[in-house]
Design a protein around this motif. Sequence first.
Motif, PDB file in Angstrom:
ATOM      1  N   GLU A  24      10.279 -21.542   8.450  1.00  0.00           N
ATOM      2  CA  GLU A  24      11.416 -21.535   9.373  1.00  0.00           C
ATOM      3  C   GLU A  24      12.367 -20.360   9.209  1.00  0.00           C
ATOM      4  O   GLU A  24      13.126 -20.051  10.122  1.00  0.00           O
ATOM      5  CB  GLU A  24      12.184 -22.860   9.248  1.00  0.00           C
ATOM      6  N   ASP A  71      12.994 -26.019  -5.096  1.00  0.00           N
ATOM      7  CA  ASP A  71      13.944 -25.658  -4.055  1.00  0.00           C
ATOM      8  C   ASP A  71      14.842 -26.832  -3.645  1.00  0.00           C
ATOM      9  O   ASP A  71      16.034 -26.782  -3.821  1.00  0.00           O
ATOM     10  CB  ASP A  71      13.183 -25.022  -2.862  1.00  0.00           C
ATOM     11  N   ARG A  72      14.263 -27.893  -3.071  1.00  0.00           N
ATOM     12  CA  ARG A  72      15.067 -29.024  -2.608  1.00  0.00           C
ATOM     13  C   ARG A  72      14.740 -30.285  -3.402  1.00  0.00           C
ATOM     14  O   ARG A  72      13.590 -30.483  -3.779  1.00  0.00           O
ATOM     15  CB  ARG A  72      14.789 -29.297  -1.130  1.00  0.00           C
ATOM     16  N   ASN A  88      22.550 -20.854   6.691  1.00  0.00           N
ATOM     17  CA  ASN A  88      21.622 -19.815   6.217  1.00  0.00           C
ATOM     18  C   ASN A  88      21.755 -18.547   7.063  1.00  0.00           C
ATOM     19  O   ASN A  88      22.385 -18.549   8.134  1.00  0.00           O
ATOM     20  CB  ASN A  88      20.162 -20.305   6.123  1.00  0.00           C
ATOM     21  N   ASP A 140      22.077 -17.438   1.639  1.00  0.00           N
ATOM     22  CA  ASP A 140      20.696 -16.995   1.395  1.00  0.00           C
ATOM     23  C   ASP A 140      20.681 -15.587   0.793  1.00  0.00           C
ATOM     24  O   ASP A 140      20.282 -15.414  -0.337  1.00  0.00           O
ATOM     25  CB  ASP A 140      19.782 -16.993   2.630  1.00  0.00           C
TER      26      ASP A 140
END
Length: 348
Positions: free
Chosen positions: A69, A146-147, A254, A282
Amino acid sequence: MKPNQMRTLGVILSAVLLMLTVACGSSGSKKQEPAGESTPASTTETKTEEGDAVSEPKIVLGFAQVGAESGWRTANTKSIQDSAKEAGIELKFSDAQQKQENQIKAIRSFIQQKVDVIAFSPVVESGWDTVLKEAKDAGIPVILTDRSVDTADTSLYQSFIGSDFVEEGRSAGKWLVDTFKDATEQVNIVELEGTTGSAPANDRKAGFNEIIVQNPNLKVIASQTGDFTRAKGKEVMQSFLKAHKDIDVLYAHNDDMALGAIQAIEAAGLVPGKDIIIISVDGVHDGFVAASEGKINFIVECNPLLGPQLMQAVRDIYEGKEVPKRIVTKEGVFTSEDAKRELPNRQY
Ligand code: GYE
């Protein structure tokens, strides 16, 4: 014997051994379990001191990525693929196209394939307990990268490697509080949120809100998801601009959404970075370019290069070593001036 003859012999020997193992019905140790799927591709050829070639089983890592994305995600995927190669780890990579159901399917398929370790970056925070329990029951360790996930049972994963998103939101808020410390009128903020239900969207919002209350002039007048993409960032910013004539600040979760929004702002005849102050998170290459041109005023860095830390954790877990439950990534913050100076040194 020539090296290629040696290799052929190695492959034949492995195949014979494999047949024997299967014939004996041995379930043996963890490393023997996936024998039914062992192929020459999943072995590493090393040499003994005498120079004889021997085949070692490669660690197999199943990785379920969120999607493609954003620029951040592209850099993250490359980091994981490159570091797996470098570490000699066989990577089974799956792209979920931002859909939780696809990630769950990928994890189930990794369980079926009896990979050694599963790692994934959960698209949203909740709804993972069932599939994580399936991995646990199959004896396959899971690493979150990451998450994070929202679960009461933290034994469902071994480690979580990634940024502190609440802290990122706080950094964005602190810069704004400082920048508008002398404001005497209301400062109208619009917010482009990341994917609904994702850890970075939830936490970047929470950290930002926690700080901006220090100045009652700072007010979020509209907030909507742009799903972390440029296209959605542009679309939502267009509707913000239509609905509100007096936007002072854009906070984008972001860079990609900020970059999309910049297009909408310019199309509306306004100057990004001046008429509307822009903060994003970011620090990808295109975000840095926009910041160095003064279009983004402040970027909170979120480091996507998690591959090396992940491969280390995979190896440690495979070898039965202890790994920390939480590994936090180090990162900084950048003004337009910093971005101009740092741009040539950026790796992604
Ligand atoms: O900030 C965004 C990406 O989870 C930290 O996901 C990541 C976020 C990143 O799509 O650009």
